[in-house]
Design a protein around this motif. Structure first.
Motif, PDB file in Angstrom:
ATOM      1  N   LYS A 230      -1.670  -0.948  -4.300  1.00  0.00           N
ATOM      2  CA  LYS A 230      -2.588   0.752  -4.032  1.00  0.00           C
ATOM      3  C   LYS A 230      -2.244   1.559  -3.828  1.00  0.00           C
ATOM      4  CE  LYS A 230      -5.835  -1.044  -0.982  1.00  0.00           C
ATOM      5  NZ  LYS A 230      -6.286  -1.707   0.949  1.00  0.00           N
ATOM      6  N   ASN A 231      -2.684   2.460  -4.216  1.00  0.00           N
ATOM      7  CA  ASN A 231      -2.408   3.890  -4.283  1.00  0.00           C
ATOM      8  C   ASN A 231      -0.820   3.784  -4.592  1.00  0.00           C
ATOM      9  OD1 ASN A 231      -4.851   3.871  -2.726  1.00  0.00           O
ATOM     10  ND2 ASN A 231      -4.186   3.143  -1.035  1.00  0.00           N
ATOM     11  N   THR A 232      -0.693   3.304  -5.506  1.00  0.00           N
ATOM     12  CA  THR A 232       0.522   3.405  -6.300  1.00  0.00           C
ATOM     13  C   THR A 232       1.177   4.869  -6.961  1.00  0.00           C
ATOM     14  OG1 THR A 232       1.365   1.286  -5.668  1.00  0.00           O
ATOM     15  CG2 THR A 232       2.041   1.919  -7.175  1.00  0.00           C
ATOM     16  N   SER A 233       2.153   4.984  -6.926  1.00  0.00           N
ATOM     17  CA  SER A 233       3.319   5.955  -8.522  1.00  0.00           C
ATOM     18  C   SER A 233       4.167   5.333  -8.722  1.00  0.00           C
ATOM     19  CB  SER A 233       3.133   7.898  -7.341  1.00  0.00           C
ATOM     20  OG  SER A 233       3.428   8.076  -8.452  1.00  0.00           O
TER      21      SER A 233
ATOM     22  N   TYR B  84       6.112   4.308  -3.990  1.00  0.00           N
ATOM     23  CA  TYR B  84       6.477   5.392  -4.532  1.00  0.00           C
ATOM     24  C   TYR B  84       7.440   4.019  -5.300  1.00  0.00           C
ATOM     25  CZ  TYR B  84       8.635   9.320  -7.080  1.00  0.00           C
ATOM     26  OH  TYR B  84       9.717  10.065  -7.457  1.00  0.00           O
TER      27      TYR B  84
ATOM     28  N   SER C 145      -0.007   7.305 -12.093  1.00  0.00           N
ATOM     29  CA  SER C 145      -0.216   7.273 -10.875  1.00  0.00           C
ATOM     30  C   SER C 145      -1.913   6.669 -10.614  1.00  0.00           C
ATOM     31  CB  SER C 145      -0.012   9.033 -10.529  1.00  0.00           C
ATOM     32  OG  SER C 145      -1.634   9.773 -12.091  1.00  0.00           O
ATOM     33  N   LYS C 146      -2.212   6.974  -9.423  1.00  0.00           N
ATOM     34  CA  LYS C 146      -3.557   5.969  -8.995  1.00  0.00           C
ATOM     35  C   LYS C 146      -3.180   4.880  -9.303  1.00  0.00           C
ATOM     36  CE  LYS C 146      -6.003   9.869  -8.779  1.00  0.00           C
ATOM     37  NZ  LYS C 146      -7.743  10.470  -8.457  1.00  0.00           N
TER      38      LYS C 146
ATOM     39  N   ASP D  31       0.929  -0.817   0.365  1.00  0.00           N
ATOM     40  CA  ASP D  31      -0.534   0.111  -0.090  1.00  0.00           C
ATOM     41  C   ASP D  31       1.123   1.361  -0.059  1.00  0.00           C
ATOM     42  OD1 ASP D  31      -1.928   1.795   0.390  1.00  0.00           O
ATOM     43  OD2 ASP D  31      -2.912   0.882   2.380  1.00  0.00           O
ATOM     44  N   GLY D  32       0.663   2.641  -0.585  1.00  0.00           N
ATOM     45  CA  GLY D  32       1.096   3.292  -0.907  1.00  0.00           C
ATOM     46  C   GLY D  32       2.724   3.455  -1.825  1.00  0.00           C
TER      47      GLY D  32
ATOM     48  N   CYS E  70      -5.145   2.107 -13.890  1.00  0.00           N
ATOM     49  CA  CYS E  70      -3.721   3.737 -13.251  1.00  0.00           C
ATOM     50  C   CYS E  70      -4.234   4.899 -14.193  1.00  0.00           C
ATOM     51  CB  CYS E  70      -2.639   3.061 -13.345  1.00  0.00           C
ATOM     52  SG  CYS E  70      -2.157   3.131 -14.975  1.00  0.00           S
TER      53      CYS E  70
ATOM     54  N   ASP F  67      -3.667   0.920  -9.302  1.00  0.00           N
ATOM     55  CA  ASP F  67      -3.676  -0.177  -8.725  1.00  0.00           C
ATOM     56  C   ASP F  67      -3.532  -1.349  -9.217  1.00  0.00           C
ATOM     57  OD1 ASP F  67      -4.694   0.840  -6.087  1.00  0.00           O
ATOM     58  OD2 ASP F  67      -6.185   1.652  -7.053  1.00  0.00           O
TER      59      ASP F  67
END
Length: 542
Positions: free
Chosen positions: A321-324, A283, A343-344, A280-281, A373, A346
């Protein structure tokens, strides 16, 4: 009266005898405990302490301010090996019989409070079994080990931390160390464990460090927060260090979660099984400079990478999830890097496994990636990617659907790499890419309006108006408000990644859709000659 006096004298004498025996036994035990460690010839540590309190009635003892140091450290004159300082050790339910008759400290529970352990650099590599397990097998046995508020660090030859962990809490139950377990990869048997720590630091070597805020794990789950893999060098420094092209990574994730984890060894083979992993999250920035020489070694596709793993891996589903994600490529430091962003992001990835542990199964499920994405922060992109790990042809299918692209958004790619600006609107792109180790093909379709190209001069700033005019005369400016479909065929360059393979497929699809056939044929002929040279170099480097 005389009888009463005799009873009192007998009772007093009995209690006095018990007190003397208890004192004597306590004194003996207090002398016996450290002598067992000092007298064990194979025990490699000197042990000292400030105070030892023994309670024979409860079968427990407490040691205050214990110090641990290698026996040979005094002779060397420098610090090398494992050193430890422990504020308090609590030992519960020790066996007096084992102590008196077997010269062994056998207890049901050991609680170690505020240990601070440092492993100093030494030429001989640390071996957990030899250095930390085996020395205690003949002297100390316990059913439960608890560590509270521990600190640990490992130093390199320059006395800098290569590993550092703070606030360690650890619990291991039903421990057994014997001659059988010592032959195993994990030389301790146990029922379960629990580990928590903060401020994890690990030096990966030449290029990266790893940090994390919190780690929490048991034998059945794992959680890691604020993980980071950070480069040690700037991009230019990193590039100058490479004899061949190599990606530089800058990665972080807010949380890694494995709620159901089963791992261990079966017949000396490591296995890692879990129904689900969640990242999750994330970058992720991947940077590549084109200044170093190309690496012509053959690159494996993902199916082959998984097929080649030497341990038993089985992950039913990986959720991202919630990845860039950013990929940057730089031709030269005199120009900015070209950047592609997602971005965004999933994704759900199902059926990640190795063939180790699955050799007897005739049918195995396909690995499937389902991605949603935004491309360049604005255009919705949906990708489905599937392959079968046992298939040695490494066949795969990638289906993509991209919508509503403002052509100007792609300038971050076209200006640094192609010296070109684009304008117009791409309404939709659809493709199905069927590929394998050597070849790929499939339909490519695009719907676009008012597409224009401005070719820039060598400085990458001013427009080359003559060339731009010619280019826009050649380019078909729109697709008449409908999907324009073409069939694409491309060969894979063996020393390039699967993403380069996909890019070549997309690039060819754009050419065939936007440019006249005559121009495409000329471009393809030049491309084929260049690819032949690339293939020859790849064969020569095998």
């Amino acid at each position: 009266m005389k009888l009463l006096r005799k009873i009192v004298i007998i009772l007093l004498s009995f209690f006095l005898l018990i007190a003397i025996a208890s004192f004597g036994l306590s004194w003996y035990v207090s002398e016996k405990l450290p002598s067992i460690l000092r007298g064990e010839k194979d025990f490699p540590y000197n042990v000292s302490y400030a105070n030892l309190d023994i309670d024979l009635l409860s079968g427990s003892f407490t040691i205050q301010n214990t110090y641990l140091a290698p026996k040979d450290s005094l002779n060397q004159g420098i610090q090398t090996g494992a050193f430890g300082k422990i504020e308090r050790i609590e030992v519960n339910n020790f066996s007096l019989w084992a102590l008196l008759c077997k010269n062994q400290i056998a207890v049901s529970e050991v609680i170690i409070i505020k240990p601070d352990v440092t492993l100093f650099f030494r030429k001989e590599k640390y071996d957990p079994q030899k250095d930390f397990v085996k020395p205690f097998e003949n002297t100390i046995s316990t059913g439960k080990l608890v560590i509270k508020n521990g600190e640990f660090k490992m130093l390199d030859s320059l006395q800098k931390p290569s590993v550092k962990v703070a606030n360690i809490s650890f619990e291991l139950t039903n421990i057994k160390v014997d001659s059988t377990t010592l032959k195993k990869d994990i030389p301790v048997r146990y029922r379960d464990y629990a580990l928590k720590c903060d401020s994890l630091f690990f030096d990966m070597g030449k290029h990266y460090t790893i940090t994390a805020n919190k780690l929490s794990t048991t034998d059945s789950k794992l959680s890691l927060e604020n993980f980071r893999m950070t480069p040690k060098q700037s991009r230019e420094q990193f590039t100058r260090m490479q004899p061949k092209e190599l990606d530089q990574f800058n990665l972080s994730t807010k949380k890694i979660s494995i709620p159901n984890l089963d791992w261990g060894y079966f017949r000396d083979t490591l296995y890692v099984h879990t129904p689900k992993i969640t990242l999750d999250g994330i970058y992720a920035n991947i940077y590549r400079s084109k200044e170093p020489a190309d690496d012509y070694t053959r690159k494996k596709l993902y199916s082959e990478m998984l097929r080649s793993l030497k341990f038993d891996l089985d992950v039913k589903q990986l959720d991202i999830k919630n990845t860039s994600i950013e990929y940057e490529e730089q031709l030269t430091f005199s120009k900015p890097a070209a950047k592609v962003s997602f971005s965004k992001f999933d994704a759900k990835i199902k059926n990640i496994y190795s063939l180790t542990g699955h050799n007897n199964q005739k049918k195995l499920p396909a690995t499937v990636l389902d991605v949603k994405c935004l491309f360049m922060k604005s255009s919705p992109l949906r990708v489905t990617w599937s392959f079968n790990i046992p298939d040695k042809s490494d066949a795969f299918t990638i289906m993509g659907h991209l919508q509503n692209i403002d052509a100007q958004k792609t300038d971050a790619i076209t200006m640094p790499l192609m010296n070109a600006r684009t304008d117009g609107h791409i309404k939709e792109v659809k493709f199905t890419f069927n590929g394998n180790l050597r070849h790929g093909s499939g339909p490519f379709a695009i719907n676009y309006d008012d597409l224009k190209v401005d070719i820039l001069k060598k400085d990458g700033k001013k427009e080359n108006k003559l060339v731009s005019t010619i280019a826009n005369t050649i380019v078909k400016n729109d697709s008449d408000d409908k999907l324009k479909e073409t069939h694409v065929e491309v060969d894979r360059i063996q020393h390039k990644s699967v993403f380069n393979f996909l890019w070549r497929f997309t690039e060819q699809g754009l050419k065939q859709s936007v440019l006249p056939k005559t121009v495409v044929n000329i471009a393809n002929n030049k491309k084929e000659k260049k690819d032949e040279k690339e293939k020859a170099k790849t064969k020569g480097k095998k």
